[in-house]
Scaffold this motif. Structure first.
Motif, PDB file in Angstrom:
ATOM      1  N   VAL A  57      -1.482   6.219 -18.101  1.00  0.00           N
ATOM      2  CA  VAL A  57      -1.684   4.839 -18.525  1.00  0.00           C
ATOM      3  C   VAL A  57      -2.892   4.178 -17.876  1.00  0.00           C
ATOM      4  CG1 VAL A  57       0.724   4.453 -19.136  1.00  0.00           C
ATOM      5  CG2 VAL A  57      -0.006   4.034 -16.782  1.00  0.00           C
ATOM      6  N   ALA A  58      -3.467   4.804 -16.854  1.00  0.00           N
ATOM      7  CA  ALA A  58      -4.645   4.224 -16.206  1.00  0.00           C
ATOM      8  C   ALA A  58      -5.271   5.238 -15.258  1.00  0.00           C
ATOM      9  CB  ALA A  58      -4.290   2.956 -15.447  1.00  0.00           C
ATOM     10  N   ARG A  59      -6.526   4.989 -14.933  1.00  0.00           N
ATOM     11  CA  ARG A  59      -7.217   5.755 -13.893  1.00  0.00           C
ATOM     12  C   ARG A  59      -7.764   4.778 -12.879  1.00  0.00           C
ATOM     13  NH1 ARG A  59     -12.331   7.223 -12.446  1.00  0.00           N
ATOM     14  NH2 ARG A  59     -13.204   6.068 -14.211  1.00  0.00           N
ATOM     15  N   ILE A  60      -7.518   5.044 -11.615  1.00  0.00           N
ATOM     16  CA  ILE A  60      -7.972   4.154 -10.553  1.00  0.00           C
ATOM     17  C   ILE A  60      -9.465   4.328 -10.330  1.00  0.00           C
ATOM     18  CG2 ILE A  60      -7.760   3.583  -8.101  1.00  0.00           C
ATOM     19  CD1 ILE A  60      -4.851   4.444  -8.245  1.00  0.00           C
ATOM     20  N   GLY A  61     -10.151   3.185 -10.227  1.00  0.00           N
ATOM     21  CA  GLY A  61     -11.588   3.198  -9.993  1.00  0.00           C
ATOM     22  C   GLY A  61     -11.931   2.817  -8.564  1.00  0.00           C
ATOM     23  N   ARG A  62     -12.954   1.995  -8.406  1.00  0.00           N
ATOM     24  CA  ARG A  62     -13.447   1.639  -7.080  1.00  0.00           C
ATOM     25  C   ARG A  62     -12.552   0.617  -6.405  1.00  0.00           C
ATOM     26  NH1 ARG A  62     -19.447  -0.235  -8.336  1.00  0.00           N
ATOM     27  NH2 ARG A  62     -18.257  -1.391  -9.899  1.00  0.00           N
ATOM     28  N   THR A 110      -0.597  12.055  -4.174  1.00  0.00           N
ATOM     29  CA  THR A 110      -1.028  10.675  -3.919  1.00  0.00           C
ATOM     30  C   THR A 110       0.100   9.681  -4.162  1.00  0.00           C
ATOM     31  OG1 THR A 110      -3.280  11.253  -4.584  1.00  0.00           O
ATOM     32  CG2 THR A 110      -2.740   8.918  -4.553  1.00  0.00           C
ATOM     33  N   GLY A 111       1.050  10.036  -4.998  1.00  0.00           N
ATOM     34  CA  GLY A 111       2.099   9.089  -5.379  1.00  0.00           C
ATOM     35  C   GLY A 111       3.469   9.513  -4.915  1.00  0.00           C
ATOM     36  N   PRO A 112       4.482   8.822  -5.452  1.00  0.00           N
ATOM     37  CA  PRO A 112       4.375   7.769  -6.461  1.00  0.00           C
ATOM     38  C   PRO A 112       3.814   6.471  -5.864  1.00  0.00           C
ATOM     39  CG  PRO A 112       6.640   7.983  -5.762  1.00  0.00           C
ATOM     40  CD  PRO A 112       5.882   9.109  -5.107  1.00  0.00           C
ATOM     41  N   LEU A 113       3.246   5.646  -6.735  1.00  0.00           N
ATOM     42  CA  LEU A 113       2.686   4.369  -6.316  1.00  0.00           C
ATOM     43  C   LEU A 113       3.438   3.237  -7.002  1.00  0.00           C
ATOM     44  CD1 LEU A 113      -1.147   5.153  -6.561  1.00  0.00           C
ATOM     45  CD2 LEU A 113       0.219   4.975  -4.468  1.00  0.00           C
ATOM     46  N   THR A 114       3.738   2.203  -6.230  1.00  0.00           N
ATOM     47  CA  THR A 114       4.414   1.019  -6.767  1.00  0.00           C
ATOM     48  C   THR A 114       3.433  -0.135  -6.821  1.00  0.00           C
ATOM     49  OG1 THR A 114       6.542   1.713  -5.829  1.00  0.00           O
ATOM     50  CG2 THR A 114       6.321  -0.602  -6.456  1.00  0.00           C
ATOM     51  N   ILE A 115       3.274  -0.716  -8.000  1.00  0.00           N
ATOM     52  CA  ILE A 115       2.344  -1.834  -8.163  1.00  0.00           C
ATOM     53  C   ILE A 115       2.931  -3.093  -7.518  1.00  0.00           C
ATOM     54  CG2 ILE A 115       1.184  -3.345  -9.822  1.00  0.00           C
ATOM     55  CD1 ILE A 115       1.137  -0.985 -11.757  1.00  0.00           C
ATOM     56  N   GLU A 116       2.158  -3.692  -6.626  1.00  0.00           N
ATOM     57  CA  GLU A 116       2.584  -4.910  -5.950  1.00  0.00           C
ATOM     58  C   GLU A 116       2.063  -6.155  -6.655  1.00  0.00           C
ATOM     59  OE1 GLU A 116       1.227  -6.491  -1.783  1.00  0.00           O
ATOM     60  OE2 GLU A 116       2.986  -5.182  -1.491  1.00  0.00           O
ATOM     61  N   THR A 117       0.773  -6.144  -6.985  1.00  0.00           N
ATOM     62  CA  THR A 117       0.180  -7.286  -7.685  1.00  0.00           C
ATOM     63  C   THR A 117      -0.848  -6.788  -8.687  1.00  0.00           C
ATOM     64  OG1 THR A 117      -1.639  -7.573  -6.085  1.00  0.00           O
ATOM     65  CG2 THR A 117       0.413  -8.776  -5.658  1.00  0.00           C
ATOM     66  N   GLY A 118      -1.126  -7.618  -9.671  1.00  0.00           N
ATOM     67  CA  GLY A 118      -2.160  -7.309 -10.647  1.00  0.00           C
ATOM     68  C   GLY A 118      -2.811  -8.595 -11.127  1.00  0.00           C
ATOM     69  N   ARG A 119      -4.110  -8.531 -11.382  1.00  0.00           N
ATOM     70  CA  ARG A 119      -4.820  -9.695 -11.903  1.00  0.00           C
ATOM     71  C   ARG A 119      -6.080  -9.227 -12.606  1.00  0.00           C
ATOM     72  NH1 ARG A 119      -9.049 -11.826  -8.370  1.00  0.00           N
ATOM     73  NH2 ARG A 119      -9.342 -10.456  -6.551  1.00  0.00           N
ATOM     74  N   GLU A 175      -9.974   3.041  -1.387  1.00  0.00           N
ATOM     75  CA  GLU A 175     -10.968   4.039  -1.762  1.00  0.00           C
ATOM     76  C   GLU A 175     -10.354   5.438  -1.826  1.00  0.00           C
ATOM     77  OE1 GLU A 175     -13.828   4.168  -2.919  1.00  0.00           O
ATOM     78  OE2 GLU A 175     -14.730   2.194  -2.621  1.00  0.00           O
ATOM     79  N   ALA A 176      -9.337   5.684  -1.017  1.00  0.00           N
ATOM     80  CA  ALA A 176      -8.689   6.999  -1.019  1.00  0.00           C
ATOM     81  C   ALA A 176      -7.971   7.279  -2.342  1.00  0.00           C
ATOM     82  CB  ALA A 176      -7.703   7.092   0.143  1.00  0.00           C
ATOM     83  N   LEU A 177      -7.694   6.234  -3.108  1.00  0.00           N
ATOM     84  CA  LEU A 177      -6.995   6.395  -4.383  1.00  0.00           C
ATOM     85  C   LEU A 177      -7.941   6.599  -5.563  1.00  0.00           C
ATOM     86  CD1 LEU A 177      -4.342   3.549  -4.016  1.00  0.00           C
ATOM     87  CD2 LEU A 177      -4.026   5.997  -3.582  1.00  0.00           C
ATOM     88  N   ARG A 178      -9.217   6.516  -5.324  1.00  0.00           N
ATOM     89  CA  ARG A 178     -10.199   6.555  -6.413  1.00  0.00           C
ATOM     90  C   ARG A 178     -10.053   7.814  -7.265  1.00  0.00           C
ATOM     91  NH1 ARG A 178     -16.574   4.908  -5.717  1.00  0.00           N
ATOM     92  NH2 ARG A 178     -17.093   4.865  -7.926  1.00  0.00           N
ATOM     93  N   ASN A 179     -10.117   7.627  -8.583  1.00  0.00           N
ATOM     94  CA  ASN A 179     -10.011   8.685  -9.594  1.00  0.00           C
ATOM     95  C   ASN A 179      -8.593   9.221  -9.779  1.00  0.00           C
ATOM     96  OD1 ASN A 179     -12.750   8.661 -10.335  1.00  0.00           O
ATOM     97  ND2 ASN A 179     -13.275   9.982  -8.606  1.00  0.00           N
ATOM     98  N   THR A 180      -7.621   8.615  -9.112  1.00  0.00           N
ATOM     99  CA  THR A 180      -6.232   9.009  -9.323  1.00  0.00           C
ATOM    100  C   THR A 180      -5.755   8.538 -10.696  1.00  0.00           C
ATOM    101  OG1 THR A 180      -5.704   8.930  -6.950  1.00  0.00           O
ATOM    102  CG2 THR A 180      -3.860   8.723  -8.485  1.00  0.00           C
ATOM    103  N   LEU A 181      -5.054   9.395 -11.410  1.00  0.00           N
ATOM    104  CA  LEU A 181      -4.458   9.023 -12.686  1.00  0.00           C
ATOM    105  C   LEU A 181      -3.069   8.452 -12.444  1.00  0.00           C
ATOM    106  CD1 LEU A 181      -5.369  12.108 -14.919  1.00  0.00           C
ATOM    107  CD2 LEU A 181      -6.547   9.910 -14.788  1.00  0.00           C
ATOM    108  N   LEU A 182      -2.737   7.368 -13.145  1.00  0.00           N
ATOM    109  CA  LEU A 182      -1.427   6.739 -13.047  1.00  0.00           C
ATOM    110  C   LEU A 182      -0.606   7.144 -14.268  1.00  0.00           C
ATOM    111  CD1 LEU A 182      -2.507   3.172 -11.864  1.00  0.00           C
ATOM    112  CD2 LEU A 182      -1.695   5.090 -10.466  1.00  0.00           C
TER     113      LEU A 182
END
Length: 207
Positions: A5-10, A44-53, A73-80
């Motif tokens: 559903v997403a790819r983490i960037g910078r 790298t995961g699982p990752l829980t989203i805390e906030t979004g904007r 930065e350590a999460l960069r290019n990770t697929l969600l």
């Protein structure tokens, strides 16, 4: 079923936020606070989203436990990756998930067979169907209303009305033997790199 559903960037700022490349037409559902997502790489995961904007037209997310720029930065290019019921359909009847479109037969309005969808490529401007023709070559079909006139899931087909030159034998946009061409280019450079075009990417027709 798991869908990207997403790819983490910078990293953004110094408090752990990251930019994300959204790959779903339902970010409010898939990428809202509290969502728990698997990742690729899995470690790298699982990752829980805390906030979004949204900032300057880009979605920014912060994950639980990530509090600084270094962690972001350590999460960069990770697929969600979200777990989705395979029977679930988008709310908009004109939108489709990638897994619904894979392997559809591609035909002209008169029934002429063009090939079969083997891959969907997501570009910033539009999505592309990678269609394998009966002779093994491939053509790229832009997934836009002007060209893809009908998606019939019951009949498992996509009807297209291509402009002159798109699939004509003499002018076809052929992507045949992509692996061989890539291998030749890589042999010249001495390296091999291929993006992880996940076989489960979620997208709609209006991307």
């Amino acid at each position: 079923m798991q869908l990207v559903v997403a790819r983490i960037g910078r990293a953004h700022g110094i408090k752990g936020e990251v930019t994300v490349e959204v790959r779903t037409d339902e970010p409010e559902l898939r990428l809202g606070p509290g969502a728990v997502l698997a990742t690729e790489p899995a470690t790298t995961g699982p990752l829980t989203i805390e906030t979004g904007r949204v900032h300057s037209g880009r979605l920014l997310l912060r994950f639980e436990g990530v509090r600084d720029r270094t962690g972001a930065e350590a999460l960069r290019n990770t697929l969600l990756i979200a777990d989705v019921d395979p029977e679930e359909l988008p709310e908009d009847p004109e939108e489709f998930y990638d897994h619904q479109l894979m392997d559809l037969d591609v035909v002209l309005a008169d029934g002429t067979e063009i090939g079969r969808i083997t891959e969907i490529t997501h570009l910033p401007s539009q999505d592309l169907f990678i269609v394998e023709r009966p002779d093994g070559t491939e053509v790229m079909i832009p997934f836009v209303e002007e060209i893809v006139s009908e998606i019939d899931l019951e009949e498992q087909r996509a009807v297209i009305t291509p402009p002159p030159g798109l699939i004509d034998e003499s002018e076809a946009v052929v992507v045949s033997s992509r692996d061989e061409e890539a291998a030749a280019a890589e042999a010249g450079s001495g390296s091999r790199e291929r993006g992880s075009a996940s076989d489960a990417v979620e997208s709609g027709k209006d991307d």
